[in-house]
Design an enzyme around this catalytic site. Structure first.
Site, short mmCIF file in Angstrom:
data_model
loop_
_atom_site.label_atom_id
_atom_site.label_comp_id
_atom_site.label_asym_id
_atom_site.label_seq_id
_atom_site.Cartn_x
_atom_site.Cartn_y
_atom_site.Cartn_z
N CYS A 111 0.87 -1.17 0.00
CA CYS A 111 0.00 0.00 0.00
C CYS A 111 0.91 1.22 0.00
O CYS A 111 1.65 1.45 0.95
CB CYS A 111 -0.86 -0.07 1.26
SG CYS A 111 -1.95 1.32 1.47
N CYS A 125 -10.53 10.60 8.07
CA CYS A 125 -9.22 10.10 7.68
C CYS A 125 -8.10 10.84 8.42
O CYS A 125 -8.09 12.08 8.46
CB CYS A 125 -9.02 10.25 6.17
SG CYS A 125 -7.40 9.66 5.61
N GLY A 177 -2.51 10.38 0.66
CA GLY A 177 -2.64 11.22 -0.52
C GLY A 177 -3.71 10.77 -1.49
O GLY A 177 -4.24 9.67 -1.40
N LEU A 232 -16.40 5.66 -1.81
CA LEU A 232 -17.77 6.17 -1.90
C LEU A 232 -18.28 6.62 -0.52
O LEU A 232 -18.63 7.77 -0.34
CB LEU A 232 -18.67 5.09 -2.51
CG LEU A 232 -20.06 5.52 -2.95
CD1 LEU A 232 -20.01 6.66 -3.95
CD2 LEU A 232 -20.83 4.33 -3.54
N HIS A 233 -18.35 5.72 0.41
CA HIS A 233 -18.60 6.01 1.82
C HIS A 233 -19.99 6.51 2.18
O HIS A 233 -20.31 6.66 3.36
CB HIS A 233 -17.57 7.00 2.40
CG HIS A 233 -16.15 6.55 2.24
ND1 HIS A 233 -15.74 5.26 2.49
CD2 HIS A 233 -15.04 7.22 1.84
CE1 HIS A 233 -14.44 5.17 2.26
NE2 HIS A 233 -14.00 6.33 1.85
N ASN A 308 -11.18 2.74 11.26
CA ASN A 308 -10.02 2.67 12.14
C ASN A 308 -9.85 4.00 12.84
O ASN A 308 -9.72 5.04 12.18
CB ASN A 308 -8.75 2.34 11.34
CG ASN A 308 -8.85 0.95 10.74
OD1 ASN A 308 -9.06 -0.03 11.44
ND2 ASN A 308 -8.73 0.86 9.43
N1 SAH Z 1 -7.15 9.20 -1.48
C1 SAH Z 1 -7.45 7.84 -1.89
C2 SAH Z 1 -6.63 6.81 -1.10
C3 SAH Z 1 -6.88 6.93 0.35
S1 SAH Z 1 -6.84 5.73 1.55
C4 SAH Z 1 -8.92 7.56 -1.67
O1 SAH Z 1 -9.59 8.39 -1.06
O2 SAH Z 1 -9.41 6.54 -2.12
C5 SAH Z 1 -7.59 4.27 1.13
C6 SAH Z 1 -8.96 4.04 1.76
O3 SAH Z 1 -8.96 4.12 3.19
C7 SAH Z 1 -9.97 5.03 1.25
O4 SAH Z 1 -11.12 4.36 0.86
C8 SAH Z 1 -10.21 5.85 2.49
O5 SAH Z 1 -11.45 6.50 2.42
C9 SAH Z 1 -10.13 4.82 3.58
N2 SAH Z 1 -10.00 5.41 4.91
C10 SAH Z 1 -9.57 6.65 5.23
N3 SAH Z 1 -9.61 6.83 6.55
C11 SAH Z 1 -10.07 5.70 7.11
C12 SAH Z 1 -10.28 5.27 8.45
N4 SAH Z 1 -10.01 6.06 9.48
N5 SAH Z 1 -10.74 4.01 8.65
C13 SAH Z 1 -10.96 3.19 7.60
N6 SAH Z 1 -10.76 3.54 6.31
C14 SAH Z 1 -10.32 4.78 6.06
#
Ligand code: SAH
Length: 381
Positions: A111, A125, A177, A232-233, A308
């Site tokens: 990753c 995040c 990023g 998406l979320h 997380n």
């Molecule tokens: N910027 C890119 C890559 C980011 S991280 C993106 O947004 O896709 C990869 C994944 O982890 C993304 O789906 C992000 O939304 C998720 N993510 C971010 N914070 C998180 C957290 N605290 N717990 C679980 N997943 C998280």
């Protein structure tokens, strides 16, 4: 004439055509020299021209003065109880980026990060909290793969059983990023991951994850063929505007249209939609039904990510039962959904926990010397 290191061109991350042009222009060398160099750098993990024994001595001497292979410096390396490894790489005095290796029985996923910090400002995040610092260069992106391979091989050579036979079979842009906000450098890096003289990965084994930069998804569809994941979320704009602010610019309908275009253009199988499970926020069965209505009948898979936590976050992870129910509703409505197993959370290596602050970490002292790169791990405080 004295050539300082600053004049030497870093060969790491130069796509094949550029490397060919460089060796021709600088040393009058034939294109096959560039191919030999690529094999050494990526397949064999060389960082030193003196190792490249099938290159003529004179050519190696020229390379020493005009070129270099320079990789980022490791600040810390940690291993989770589940075998996940995390490296923090130094970008400057205060900032770092993180790279995570996740071993599974049938594969090894790396990753990687694409920026120092992130400007997307997603509310759940950890990376968002540090703000945006800068884009990574191609060498800094490819260098993460180079270093991880090097470190795994070195650990295996030391007899570390958790590294034995471990290979990087998949690369995902799911570290720090927003990769599509650094398109200029991410694209050539992906080309090296896919190149058979580079890391030689198939297009299904390189995944770009984006928060939803719609114009760049269309651009990518024209230029490169990798697996697409989209964060998406939320099943509606009202909620997604809050969680993923870029949604205010590129709402769900436009985002999904770009995704379906990408799959059609690339002849791909499906887009993986990431969905972080936040207790009481986006995890109710009605959210799952709304989501299923958006995605059913489409080339889509859902990956549910248990949230997380990180210091200062107001969010909590959904209960296991809620996550399972959510998945079941989706599956019953004909949408494939799986739950992502949390890996490496004991070393803050799980999704969304990468923060990259060099200064406020408790750090393991390893202090092992590498031939070229100085001290591998150092104590920062
Ligand atoms: N910027 C890119 C890559 C980011 S991280 C993106 O947004 O896709 C990869 C994944 O982890 C993304 O789906 C992000 O939304 C998720 N993510 C971010 N914070 C998180 C957290 N605290 N717990 C679980 N997943 C998280």
């Amino acid at each position: 004439m004295d050539q300082s290191a600053g004049d030497r061109v870093n060969l790491l991350g130069l796509p094949r055509a550029e490397l060919e042009a460089f060796v021709a222009a600088r040393f009058g060398a034939k294109p096959f020299r560039a191919r030999q160099l690529m094999k050494w750098i990526y397949r064999r993990g060389a960082a030193d021209f003196s190792e490249m024994t099938d290159l003529a001595k004179d050519f190696r001497a020229e390379l020493e003065t005009g070129a270099k292979i320079s990789v980022p410096q490791i600040v810390t390396s940690q291993i989770s109880s589940d075998g996940t490894r995390k490296w923090m790489l130094r970008m400057d005095e205060v900032q770092g980026i993180e790279t995570v290796f996740i071993p599974e029985p049938d594969r090894g996923t790396l990753c990687i990060s694409s920026q120092v910090g992130c400007a997307m400002d997603c509310s759940f995040c950890a990376t968002a909290q540090q703000g945006f610092n800068r884009n990574l260069g191609v060498a800094e992106i490819v260098g993460q793969v180079w270093l991880a391979r090097h470190e795994l091989a070195a650990a295996a050579a030391r007899g570390d059983p958790s590294a034995e036979g471990r290979k990087i079979t998949n690369i995902v842009f799911m570290g720090m990023g927003e990769p599509l906000a650094n398109y200029r450098n991410v694209l050539p890096a992906m080309r090296i991951f896919l190149d058979d003289l580079g890391y030689d990965l198939s297009r299904r084994r390189v995944t770009l994850s984006t928060s939803g930069l719609v114009p760049q998804i269309y651009k990518l569809a024209e230029e490169c063929n990798v697996a697409l994941a989209v964060s998406l979320h939320a099943p509606n704009d009202e909620l997604r505007n809050e969680l993923v602010p870029i949604n205010r610019k590129h709402p769900i309908r436009e985002l999904l249209a770009a995704c379906w275009h990408y799959i059609e253009k690339q002849n791909g199988r499906s887009v993986t939609f990431e969905y972080v499970m936040l207790d009481g926020i986006n995890d109710r069965p009605e959210h799952a039904r709304e989501l299923a209505r958006l995605l059913r009948g489409r080339p889509a898979k859902l990956n549910l990510i248990p949230f997380n936590a990180f210091p200062g976050t107001p969010y909590r992870r959904s209960a296991d039962g809620a996550i399972i129910r959510f998945r079941d509703v989706l599956n019953e409505m004909g949408v494939i959904a799986t739950i992502r197993r949390t890996r490496g959370d004991d070393i803050d290596a799980a999704c969304g926990q990468l923060a990259g602050r060099v200064t406020d970490r408790l750090i393991v002292r390893l202090g092992v010397k590498l031939p070229n790169h100085g001290v591998r791990t150092e104590v920062v405080r």
